[in-house]
Write a protein that holds these residues in place. Structure first.
Motif, short mmCIF file in Angstrom:
data_model
loop_
_atom_site.label_atom_id
_atom_site.label_comp_id
_atom_site.label_asym_id
_atom_site.label_seq_id
_atom_site.Cartn_x
_atom_site.Cartn_y
_atom_site.Cartn_z
N LEU A 108 0.85 -1.19 0.00
CA LEU A 108 0.00 0.00 0.00
C LEU A 108 0.88 1.24 0.00
CD1 LEU A 108 -2.72 -1.04 2.61
CD2 LEU A 108 -2.88 -1.09 0.12
N SER A 109 0.52 2.21 -0.83
CA SER A 109 1.30 3.43 -0.94
C SER A 109 1.16 4.26 0.33
CB SER A 109 0.81 4.23 -2.15
OG SER A 109 1.60 5.37 -2.35
N ARG A 110 2.26 4.87 0.74
CA ARG A 110 2.30 5.68 1.97
C ARG A 110 2.87 7.05 1.66
NH1 ARG A 110 -0.50 2.45 5.75
NH2 ARG A 110 0.20 0.29 5.51
N GLY A 111 2.53 8.03 2.49
CA GLY A 111 3.11 9.36 2.34
C GLY A 111 2.06 10.43 2.26
N THR A 112 2.49 11.63 1.89
CA THR A 112 1.58 12.77 1.84
C THR A 112 0.54 12.60 0.74
OG1 THR A 112 1.43 15.16 1.52
CG2 THR A 112 3.17 14.01 0.32
N SER A 113 -0.66 13.08 1.01
CA SER A 113 -1.76 12.94 0.06
C SER A 113 -1.86 14.10 -0.91
CB SER A 113 -3.09 12.80 0.81
OG SER A 113 -3.39 14.00 1.49
N ALA A 114 -1.06 15.15 -0.73
CA ALA A 114 -1.09 16.31 -1.63
C ALA A 114 -2.50 16.86 -1.82
CB ALA A 114 -0.47 15.94 -2.98
N GLY A 115 -3.29 16.81 -0.76
CA GLY A 115 -4.65 17.34 -0.81
C GLY A 115 -5.70 16.36 -1.29
N ALA A 116 -5.32 15.17 -1.68
CA ALA A 116 -6.28 14.17 -2.14
C ALA A 116 -7.06 13.58 -0.97
CB ALA A 116 -5.57 13.06 -2.90
N VAL A 117 -8.32 13.29 -1.22
CA VAL A 117 -9.18 12.66 -0.21
C VAL A 117 -9.93 11.50 -0.86
CG1 VAL A 117 -9.46 14.76 1.15
CG2 VAL A 117 -11.06 14.27 -0.70
N ILE A 118 -10.34 10.56 -0.04
CA ILE A 118 -11.12 9.42 -0.50
C ILE A 118 -12.54 9.57 0.01
CG2 ILE A 118 -11.33 6.92 -0.59
CD1 ILE A 118 -8.77 8.00 -1.87
N LEU A 119 -13.49 9.64 -0.90
CA LEU A 119 -14.88 9.88 -0.57
C LEU A 119 -15.68 8.57 -0.59
CD1 LEU A 119 -15.46 13.02 -2.82
CD2 LEU A 119 -14.75 12.97 -0.41
N ASP A 120 -16.78 8.57 0.16
CA ASP A 120 -17.68 7.41 0.16
C ASP A 120 -18.59 7.40 -1.06
OD1 ASP A 120 -16.68 6.47 2.59
OD2 ASP A 120 -18.15 7.61 3.76
N ASP A 121 -18.80 8.56 -1.66
CA ASP A 121 -19.69 8.66 -2.82
C ASP A 121 -18.99 9.45 -3.92
OD1 ASP A 121 -22.21 7.46 -1.71
OD2 ASP A 121 -21.92 9.11 -0.28
N PRO A 122 -19.22 9.08 -5.18
CA PRO A 122 -18.57 9.78 -6.29
C PRO A 122 -19.18 11.16 -6.53
CG PRO A 122 -20.07 8.13 -7.14
CD PRO A 122 -20.06 7.96 -5.64
N THR A 123 -18.36 12.09 -6.93
CA THR A 123 -18.83 13.41 -7.33
C THR A 123 -18.96 13.46 -8.85
OG1 THR A 123 -16.58 14.26 -7.54
CG2 THR A 123 -17.61 14.44 -5.36
N SER A 124 -19.60 14.50 -9.35
CA SER A 124 -19.70 14.64 -10.81
C SER A 124 -18.32 14.80 -11.42
CB SER A 124 -20.60 15.82 -11.17
OG SER A 124 -20.08 17.03 -10.62
N GLY A 125 -17.41 15.48 -10.71
CA GLY A 125 -16.05 15.62 -11.20
C GLY A 125 -15.31 14.29 -11.25
N TRP A 126 -15.56 13.45 -10.26
CA TRP A 126 -14.94 12.11 -10.26
C TRP A 126 -15.44 11.32 -11.46
CZ3 TRP A 126 -16.21 6.96 -10.23
CH2 TRP A 126 -15.21 6.06 -9.87
N TRP A 127 -16.73 11.35 -11.71
CA TRP A 127 -17.26 10.62 -12.87
C TRP A 127 -16.66 11.15 -14.17
CZ3 TRP A 127 -19.05 6.11 -12.35
CH2 TRP A 127 -19.90 5.74 -11.30
#
Length: 249
Positions: free
Chosen positions: A107-126
């Motif tokens: 599993l990758s480790r380290g800083t997320s550079a502002g990335a987050v993991i959401l429970d639901d997709p956003t329109s931007g994610w799609w």
């Protein structure tokens, strides 16, 4: 089953088609044309019948669902040799992804550079992962089904990058990593991978699985830098002339 076959089955569980049928251990998959993985027969294990009959069933399933008959096969195996001997050919029409490297790693480790993991997709994610803010049923089902984390990084009011992480047993299956061209070379891809790794660890995962086209040199370099190595390769095969005729009406 051997380790390559088990990993292929794990990957298939992270990429759920709209419809799946079985021929013994083989999985016939349909997702209205969205990706070869979800619209092909996964030829691992014992089909429970002679190979010509199994391939005939693959053709029948494909014709019934209006998709090309395609088989996903682990490279350089006796199954691949037998399929080639049956008149099937490499499905090069699926370039640049007809030959794929399956990689495993920590599993990758380290800083997320502002990335987050959401429970639901956003329109931007799609939009980043499926090409549309309002995708059709096929991509919506394949990408949204299962224990999925929807990774995004937002910059300047837009979704600058996205990734899909799916948990299958002890594995994090990573797919659809993408960064908008204007935001590249800022470490966002690595940040998304780090965020996905931290999320997956919280879900009980201990390792990572990726399926990467051999032609995708940029992604391969990133994953190698993150400690991933090749486990095996697979290819797509399709019937050559006369190897898969339509059934008579």
């Amino acid at each position: 089953m051997n380790s390559a076959e088990m990993l292929e089955l794990a990957c298939s569980q992270a990429w759920t088609p709209l419809l799946e049928s079985r021929i013994g251990d083989w999985r016939l998959r349909w997702a209205d044309g969205f990706t070869a993985r979800a619209n092909s027969a996964l030829a691992v294990g014992d089909p429970g019948k002679p190979l010509p009959d199994a391939l005939r069933a693959v053709c029948d399933f494909a014709h019934d669902h209006a998709i090309p008959p395609v088989v996903q096969v682990i490279q350089d195996t006796s199954v691949e040799e037998a399929i080639a001997a049956s008149g099937w050919v490499q499905y090069v029409e699926h370039r640049p992804a007809h030959e794929v490297r399956l990689m495993t790693g920590p599993l990758s480790r380290g800083t997320s550079a502002g990335a987050v993991i959401l429970d639901d997709p956003t329109s931007g994610w799609w939009e980043m992962t499926a090409g549309s803010a309002e995708p059709a049923e096929g991509p919506r089902h394949v990408l949204g089904t299962g224990k999925v984390g929807f990774g995004v990084v937002e910059l300047d009011g837009v979704t600058a990058g996205a990734v899909r992480g799916a948990i299958v047993g002890e594995w994090l299956h990573v797919a659809r990593l993408a960064v908008r061209p204007e935001f590249r070379r800022r470490g966002l891809a690595r940040g998304l991978m780090n965020a996905a790794g931290a999320w997956a660890a919280g879900q009980g995962a201990t390792g990572m699985l990726l399926q990467v086209a051999l032609s995708n040199s940029g992604a391969l370099k990133l994953y190698e830098d993150l400690g991933c190595t090749e486990h095996h390769r697979y290819r797509y095969w399709a019937p050559g002339p006369g190897a898969c005729e339509d059934r008579p009406s």
